[in-house]
Design a protein around this motif. Structure first.
Motif, PDB file in Angstrom:
ATOM      1  N   ARG A 117       0.820  -1.221   0.000  1.00  0.00           N
ATOM      2  CA  ARG A 117       0.000   0.000   0.000  1.00  0.00           C
ATOM      3  C   ARG A 117       0.851   1.268   0.000  1.00  0.00           C
ATOM      4  O   ARG A 117       0.327   2.374   0.122  1.00  0.00           O
ATOM      5  CB  ARG A 117      -0.948  -0.019   1.190  1.00  0.00           C
ATOM      6  CG  ARG A 117      -1.958  -1.159   1.119  1.00  0.00           C
ATOM      7  CD  ARG A 117      -3.091  -1.043   2.113  1.00  0.00           C
ATOM      8  NE  ARG A 117      -4.016  -2.171   1.967  1.00  0.00           N
ATOM      9  CZ  ARG A 117      -4.986  -2.223   1.063  1.00  0.00           C
ATOM     10  NH1 ARG A 117      -5.189  -1.205   0.245  1.00  0.00           N
ATOM     11  NH2 ARG A 117      -5.771  -3.289   0.987  1.00  0.00           N
ATOM     12  N   ASP A 125      -9.501  -3.540  -7.639  1.00  0.00           N
ATOM     13  CA  ASP A 125     -10.365  -3.454  -6.467  1.00  0.00           C
ATOM     14  C   ASP A 125      -9.542  -3.096  -5.227  1.00  0.00           C
ATOM     15  O   ASP A 125      -8.349  -2.782  -5.319  1.00  0.00           O
ATOM     16  CB  ASP A 125     -11.154  -4.755  -6.280  1.00  0.00           C
ATOM     17  CG  ASP A 125     -10.253  -5.964  -6.015  1.00  0.00           C
ATOM     18  OD1 ASP A 125      -9.089  -5.792  -5.606  1.00  0.00           O
ATOM     19  OD2 ASP A 125     -10.727  -7.111  -6.230  1.00  0.00           O
ATOM     20  N   GLU A 126     -10.155  -3.173  -4.040  1.00  0.00           N
ATOM     21  CA  GLU A 126      -9.487  -2.780  -2.802  1.00  0.00           C
ATOM     22  C   GLU A 126      -8.295  -3.675  -2.474  1.00  0.00           C
ATOM     23  O   GLU A 126      -7.398  -3.278  -1.731  1.00  0.00           O
ATOM     24  CB  GLU A 126     -10.486  -2.785  -1.647  1.00  0.00           C
ATOM     25  CG  GLU A 126     -11.498  -1.654  -1.699  1.00  0.00           C
ATOM     26  CD  GLU A 126     -10.824  -0.289  -1.637  1.00  0.00           C
ATOM     27  OE1 GLU A 126      -9.925  -0.117  -0.788  1.00  0.00           O
ATOM     28  OE2 GLU A 126     -11.188   0.589  -2.443  1.00  0.00           O
ATOM     29  N   GLN A 127      -8.296  -4.873  -3.021  1.00  0.00           N
ATOM     30  CA  GLN A 127      -7.173  -5.798  -2.808  1.00  0.00           C
ATOM     31  C   GLN A 127      -6.194  -5.767  -3.984  1.00  0.00           C
ATOM     32  O   GLN A 127      -5.346  -6.643  -4.113  1.00  0.00           O
ATOM     33  CB  GLN A 127      -7.709  -7.217  -2.603  1.00  0.00           C
ATOM     34  CG  GLN A 127      -8.625  -7.350  -1.396  1.00  0.00           C
ATOM     35  CD  GLN A 127      -7.978  -6.869  -0.111  1.00  0.00           C
ATOM     36  OE1 GLN A 127      -6.826  -7.208   0.178  1.00  0.00           O
ATOM     37  NE2 GLN A 127      -8.714  -6.077   0.670  1.00  0.00           N
TER      38      GLN A 127
END
Length: 505
Positions: free
Chosen positions: A169, A239-241
């Motif tokens: 991240r 996506d978020e992952q």
């Protein structure tokens, strides 16, 4: 290079060049090939993408859209500068006509690591100043790439979305610590890219001085597991992952009943547009440092692209989605000026693709091998070409001409034989003459076709994952007769000085 001039060239990837170190590189073999091109009247050397290779040895799934392949860094200059001892080849040596990546890659990386150590320990102050200056000039992509490669190694080569949470991240504190922890590995990857950049531009300068232009190749998409995607995941449909929600491909056609699911993440063109396409401008600027002109693969994707849901195992359930269109190239040209681009416009081409290509004066492509499946109106027949075209006997995704003759349908072979006045013995020269004698401004043949090689020498078979990107030649395969014939055909078609015809009297 002026794409409006009448010229000819040869398609040969860097990795296919001769050399003692297992794979072609920017070493002596590359300079000898430039001299050969000049002696044969050729003004263009087209190469394939020079990015680092990815899965299945393909450069179209690279870890970076900006970096160069470590495999292409010649070892001889590193020895000459005192950074690397003369390399000791494996006892069994390397195949001179095939790249064995499983053996070559670790051996060459070990040589580069030894050279990097030699440079940082014994390099001159002048060389280190040049290194630092180059790294600063290329920092917009180099810093992220070098850290990405160091972190991939530290994580056992796992993809970036499987790294430690703060690193995947891009937590600022985690990145700052990683820069310290992996400083040596980061320095190594910077050293490799510095050498790639210097050697590539030196070869380009040598070619340009001899009237030969380098034509590069730019893949339209990037790999999911890449420094580009890790640095800016917001520019892709993830996506978020960090998993793709949709991926790139092409719909079903006569070549693939279920289409081709390439799997590359798709761009968020709206977000790129909001930044005036800055990432694309930087990418094209980098390409122009390494090549005089370049082909953009899958150009039709800028007009409209095939969007496949990531959950689909094939490309059958995709849909056409509008691309960025003119806005992209207008933004790049505002920053960089007129672009020397060849548009790969093969496949399903719709009017919007033609309009986009022609709006910027980009020549398209015609393939002689594709010409014989219909009738005299077929756009791939040489008598139907237009000037703003690059005419090919075939590309790296096609068979060699002889391989095509041996495997094509009987009707197509008979049509080609009558149209070209050829048999298997001379079909390669007949196709070269047809491309060269057309009105297309630029004509290019695979080097395999100049040498008249059969299908065993094919470079790539799309849709397959084995035995691609491995072909090499060695100089005993290259005859004076082939060079003289190419020079004569080139001069006779007004693509080289007429005196190269060597006519009597």
């Amino acid at each position: 290079m002026n794409l409006q001039e009448r010229a000819a060239g040869v398609l040969l990837h860097i990795t296919s060049l001769p050399g003692p170190h297992g794979v072609g590189d920017f070493g002596p073999g590359a300079y000898r090939f430039v001299d050969w091109l000049r002696s044969a009247g050729q003004r263009v050397w087209q190469i394939l993408p020079s990015n680092p290779i990815g899965p299945c040895e393909s450069p179209y799934q690279s870890v970076s859209a900006f970096a160069g392949s470590p495999l292409m860094v010649a070892l001889e200059p590193l020895v000459e500068r005192g950074w690397l001892p003369a390399p000791e080849l494996p006892a069994e040596g390397f195949d001179v006509r095939r790249v064995d990546y499983a053996r070559v890659v670790p051996w060459r990386v070990a040589q580069l690591k030894a050279a990097a150590q030699g440079f940082f320990e014994r390099g001159s102050a002048e060389d280190k100043r040049d290194f630092d200056s180059w790294c600063t000039a290329q920092s917009n992509w180099l810093d992220t790439y070098a850290l990405f490669m160091a972190l991939k190694s530290a994580h056992g080569e796992r993809p970036w979305w499987e790294w430690a949470e703060p690193l995947k991240r891009r937590d600022p504190q985690a990145l700052a610590q990683a820069l310290k922890t992996h400083a040596e590995a980061i320095g190594f990857w910077r050293f490799v890219q510095w050498n790639f950049g210097g050697q590539c531009t030196a070869l380009k300068a040598y070619a340009n001085e001899r009237g030969v232009s380098i034509m590069g190749d730019l893949p339209i998409f990037v790999a999911h597991d890449s420094a580009d995607c890790w640095e800016r995941p917001d520019l892709y449909f993830l996506d978020e992952q960090f998993q793709p929600t949709v991926v790139a491909g092409v719909p079903p056609d006569g070549f693939a009943a279920t289409g081709q699911r390439w799997g590359n993440p798709l761009y968020r063109w709206d977000r790129m547009a909001a930044e005036d396409f800055a990432w694309w401008t930087a990418r094209i600027r980098r390409m122009l440092e390494l090549a005089d002109v370049f082909r953009i693969d899958h150009f039709r994707g800028f007009a409209g692209y095939w969007e496949v849901p990531a959950t689909c195992p094939t490309a059958m359930e995709g849909q056409w989605v509008p691309g960025p269109g003119k806005a992209l190239f207008e933004a790049i040209e505002r920053a960089l000026g007129k672009l020397p681009i060849v548009a790969e416009d093969l496949g399903l081409i719709t009017p919007d693709v033609i309009e986009l290509r022609d709006a910027f004066g980009f020549p398209g492509m015609r393939i002689v091998q594709f010409a014989f499946s219909s009738d005299a109106n077929d756009p791939f027949l040489p008598h139907n070409y237009v000037r703003e075209t690059v005419a090919y006997t075939g590309t790296h995704d096609n068979h060699t001409v002889v391989g095509w003759w041996d495997t094509t349908a009987p009707r197509e072979r008979q049509y080609a034989a009558r149209y070209l006045g050829a048999t298997r013995a001379d079909i390669h020269w007949a196709m070269i003459r047809a491309a060269w004698n057309s009105v297309a401004n630029l004509a290019i043949a695979q080097f395999q076709d100049v040498l008249g090689l059969d299908g065993k020498h094919r470079m790539n078979l799309p849709g397959t994952t084995f035995n691609n990107w491995v072909w090499r030649f060695d100089w005993p395969m290259v005859t004076d007769a082939a060079r003289e014939q190419l020079a004569h055909v080139t001069a006779g078609s007004r693509r080289a000085p007429f005196h190269m015809l060597a006519l009597p009297g």
